[in-house]
Design a protein around this motif. Structure first.
Motif, PDB file in Angstrom:
ATOM      1  N   ASN A   1       0.399   3.940  -2.884  1.00  0.00           N
ATOM      2  CA  ASN A   1      -0.050   5.291  -2.528  1.00  0.00           C
ATOM      3  C   ASN A   1       0.995   6.328  -2.929  1.00  0.00           C
ATOM      4  O   ASN A   1       0.649   7.418  -3.406  1.00  0.00           O
ATOM      5  CB  ASN A   1      -0.348   5.374  -1.030  1.00  0.00           C
ATOM      6  CG  ASN A   1      -1.571   4.548  -0.659  1.00  0.00           C
ATOM      7  OD1 ASN A   1      -2.408   4.263  -1.519  1.00  0.00           O
ATOM      8  ND2 ASN A   1      -1.674   4.144   0.593  1.00  0.00           N
TER       9      ASN A   1
ATOM     10  N   LYS B   1       0.842  -1.216   0.000  1.00  0.00           N
ATOM     11  CA  LYS B   1       0.000   0.000   0.000  1.00  0.00           C
ATOM     12  C   LYS B   1       0.868   1.254   0.000  1.00  0.00           C
ATOM     13  O   LYS B   1       0.552   2.247  -0.659  1.00  0.00           O
ATOM     14  CB  LYS B   1      -0.983  -0.010   1.173  1.00  0.00           C
ATOM     15  CG  LYS B   1      -0.389   0.356   2.509  1.00  0.00           C
ATOM     16  CD  LYS B   1      -1.449   0.737   3.539  1.00  0.00           C
ATOM     17  CE  LYS B   1      -0.864   0.867   4.928  1.00  0.00           C
ATOM     18  NZ  LYS B   1       0.291   1.736   5.101  1.00  0.00           N
TER      19      LYS B   1
ATOM     20  N   GLU C   1      -4.200  -1.730   3.518  1.00  0.00           N
ATOM     21  CA  GLU C   1      -3.250  -2.838   3.484  1.00  0.00           C
ATOM     22  C   GLU C   1      -3.784  -4.067   2.749  1.00  0.00           C
ATOM     23  O   GLU C   1      -3.021  -4.904   2.306  1.00  0.00           O
ATOM     24  CB  GLU C   1      -2.860  -3.199   4.917  1.00  0.00           C
ATOM     25  CG  GLU C   1      -1.527  -3.910   5.011  1.00  0.00           C
ATOM     26  CD  GLU C   1      -1.032  -3.963   6.444  1.00  0.00           C
ATOM     27  OE1 GLU C   1      -0.891  -2.903   7.074  1.00  0.00           O
ATOM     28  OE2 GLU C   1      -0.803  -5.085   6.925  1.00  0.00           O
TER      29      GLU C   1
ATOM     30  N   ILE D   1      -5.101  -4.170  -0.078  1.00  0.00           N
ATOM     31  CA  ILE D   1      -5.200  -3.896  -1.519  1.00  0.00           C
ATOM     32  C   ILE D   1      -4.739  -5.100  -2.354  1.00  0.00           C
ATOM     33  O   ILE D   1      -5.315  -5.388  -3.413  1.00  0.00           O
ATOM     34  CB  ILE D   1      -4.403  -2.617  -1.904  1.00  0.00           C
ATOM     35  CG1 ILE D   1      -4.576  -2.278  -3.389  1.00  0.00           C
ATOM     36  CG2 ILE D   1      -2.927  -2.736  -1.566  1.00  0.00           C
ATOM     37  CD1 ILE D   1      -5.975  -1.916  -3.793  1.00  0.00           C
TER      38      ILE D   1
END
Lengths: 77, 573
Positions: free
Chosen positions: B505, B501, B514, B516
């Motif tokens: 990002n 993440k 987290e 993802i």
């Protein structure tokens, strides 16, 4: 009791003078954890334990004539 | 989700008209990359019932979401299409330099459409300002290795190249697409599922990616990205498993899988091989160090990788035979053929690479052929002769080059280790049952990279719990394949899962959580499953070959007995 230990890859580098499987004598009801401490293996965190072809945990209680593979984990290919 | 700062675009190539055009990235594609994006594009644009080698199929290149920034082992390229081998969804990813260069060119996805009327092949050249179709005369009739040398002489040493060999030209269903490694060797192969045949059907022998003059892609938050990269790299370097990969490579699996009783031996008829010591990682390492010269026990497949799990395998004089020699190849061309000589295995590997084929499926096809009596198990020299038949396209060569499933059909053999027409990797599913579930249910067909369960804390011989174990790993792997990460990073990332993440990002300016990786993995699997359903797949396609449920395998004498109805629910969440 007597067990037969085979070390894999980088673990063999710690025991260059041995031929595998190596015969190891242990007290009855010893666990794999005891075996690792007895052998002086430093890092057991990422090891896979296979006894007679079956993967087990480090608290597995060994039996006479067990064949154990201590394997630094790896996968893929 | 804003990735406008990357100025990415979709590049469409029409193989019939020999033209190309840039398009904006559709909104629904922006949060995806790699395997996930391939599945999305296939669902959106490719009729699922189309002929995989016909004009309606599309050959798609898509770098993973985090490719292009030299994060160690994160620069993989995903290539996909409807597979001529499985007849379903197909993604096959590889290391090398293609992923990095395609991102420098700002290509979110390269989509090759239609097919030429003229049977003559061409070379597609892509640079910052140019889309051009070049003559392929210089490499006509040449294998992968010589072709790559000629192409780097013509186009320079800074380009990335994806190319097919004679196998792709013949549209064999085991043909892959080969990518250059950092040393310009075309050894990083999107091998599985016959994507090289699809590229052949588009009339393309090679694609040149030339990012000369392209600035580095921008990052939304460069400082956080660099800090995350530093943290990730230091954790990776400190992890004990990195050392195992670097010192012994994936061939360390040989003795491990044999210890589990799952090493495919003589066409998957046993799980233990009497010659295991001769083909082990320890033996290989000893030989490579003794032979010296070209031989390397560790080697990086892509710039920036710190794991270095690859190798260079040389002959008795230390002259390179092949790079790398990996576990799956050793398994399928070694014990699976009863061959216990690493030099013979390396030579077979080199020939298969040079024709541009998948060592797993060709190895499995040879195993089936040996079972049928075409040659004796253990006869490595005869196996090498058969591979040369594939190169020149004899009828027997074409049968073998079309893979294990076709070979089994031709010789009326029941014992064919395939699912959805694709050969199993080097783990017998009767002894590693979670991986058997993956083989059975993965929309990709039998493929260990979709969900290997070897390290799961479970009794691999019992049917209970295997579906859950496989489901978890399949979701994770589909996530990793969508961000462009190598399978060998998994052991490190699992100890610091938040880095995914943080990277995403910092690159895109997103605010993802987290989970993802799992979110992307689930989305990807559902899209793949949907494509296969539209292509006509049913429950019957999500099963192992029947003989594996009936014929026990030594040494554990177990069959595959995970219930079918449990497997049918694997993607219901």
């Amino acid at each position: 009791m007597v067990i037969f230990v085979t070390l894999h890859t980088v673990l063999r580098d710690q025991f260059p003078e041995y031929v595998f499987p190596m015969k190891v004598s242990l007290d009855e009801f010893s666990t794999i954890e005891v075996l690792i401490n007895t052998m002086g293996i430093l890092d057991s965190q990422s090891l896979i334990f296979v006894v007679n072809g079956i993967n087990v945990e480090c608290n597995y209680i060994l039996k006479n004539f067990d064949k154990i593979d201590l394997i630094p984990a790896i996968s893929g290919g | 989700m804003d990735n406008e700062n990357l100025n990415e675009f979709v590049l469409r190539i029409n193989a019939r008209e020999k033209t190309g055009r840039k398009e904006e990235v559709p909104e629904m594609w922006k949060h995806l990359g790699g395997r996930g994006l391939l599945a999305r594009i296939l669902l959106d644009e490719v009729p699922a019932t189309c002929d995989p080698l016909g004009p309606y199929n599309k050959l798609i290149f898509a770098p993973g979401l985090l490719v292009g920034h030299r994060i160690s082992s994160f620069d993989r390229i995903s290539i996909g299409a409807k597979s001529p081998l499985t007849k379903g969804v197909k993604e096959s990813n590889a290391g090398g330099t293609t992923g990095y260069q395609i991102v420098q060119l700002r290509i979110k996805s390269l989509i090759i459409e239609d097919q030429p009327l003229d049977p003559k092949f061409s070379i597609l050249y892509l640079s910052k300002d140019m889309i051009r179709f070049d003559s392929y005369d210089e490499i006509q009739g040449k294998g992968i290795y010589e072709s790559a040398k000629i192409l780097t002489q013509i186009y320079g040493k800074k380009v990335a190249i994806a190319l097919i060999g004679p196998g792709g030209e013949m549209q064999l269903r085991t043909a892959g697409i080969c990518n250059l490694d950092k040393d310009l060797v075309p050894s990083r192969i999107s091998a599985r599922g016959g994507l090289g045949a699809v590229m052949g059907s588009k009339g393309l022998r090679a694609i040149i990616f030339d990012s000369e003059g392209c600035p580095q892609p921008t990052l939304a938050d460069p400082e956080t990205f660099r800090k995350t990269q530093q943290h990730y790299t230091s954790t990776l370097l400190a992890h004990p498993q990195t050392n195992v990969y670097r010192e012994y490579g994936t061939s360390a699996n040989v003795r491990m899988v044999n210890a589990f009783g799952a090493l495919p031996t003589r066409n998957f008829s046993s799980g233990v091989f009497e010659g295991v010591e001769k083909i082990s990682a320890e033996e290989m390492r000893k030989n490579l160090i003794a032979r010296g010269e070209d031989c390397k026990t560790s080697h990086a497949c892509m710039p920036g990788c710190v794991i270095l799990s690859s190798n260079v395998y040389g002959d008795e004089n230390g002259q390179s035979i092949v790079s790398p020699l990996e576990y799956e190849t050793i398994g399928l061309l070694g014990p699976n053929l009863g061959v216990d000589n690493l030099d013979d295995i390396a030579r077979m590997n080199e020939i298969i690479n040079d024709i541009g084929l998948d060592t797993i499926d060709v190895g499995a096809a040879l195993g089936v052929a040996a079972r049928a009596g075409v040659f004796e198990f253990g006869d490595g020299q005869k196996a090498i002769q058969l591979l040369e038949e594939i190169r020149i396209g004899t009828p027997l060569g074409r049968i073998l080059g079309n893979g294990a499933a076709i070979t089994g059909e031709v010789y009326a053999i029941q014992q064919v280790p395939v699912v959805k027409g694709q050969a199993m990797s080097a783990y017998d599913p009767r002894a590693i049952k979670g991986t058997g579930v993956t083989y059975a249910t993965s929309p990709q067909g039998a493929d260990h990279t979709c969900g290997l369960t070897l390290r799961a804390k479970i009794d691999h011989l019992k049917p209970e719990g295997q579906v859950d174990v496989s489901k978890t790993v399949q979701i994770n792997m589909a996530g990793y394949d969508t961000i462009g990460a190598c399978i060998f990073t998994v052991f490190c990332v699992s100890t610091i899962p938040y880095v995914i993440k943080d990277f995403l990002n910092a690159k895109y300016g997103w605010w993802v959580d987290e989970d993802i990786l799992q979110t992307l993995g689930r989305e990807t699997l559902l899209m793949e499953h949907e494509f296969n359903k539209l292509a006509g797949f049913t429950k019957a396609d999500d099963r192992l070959p029947e003989y594996m449920t009936l014929e026990p395998i030594a040494p554990h004498n177990t069959v595959f007995d995970v219930p079918g109805d449990e497997m049918d629910d694997i993607f219901k969440w």
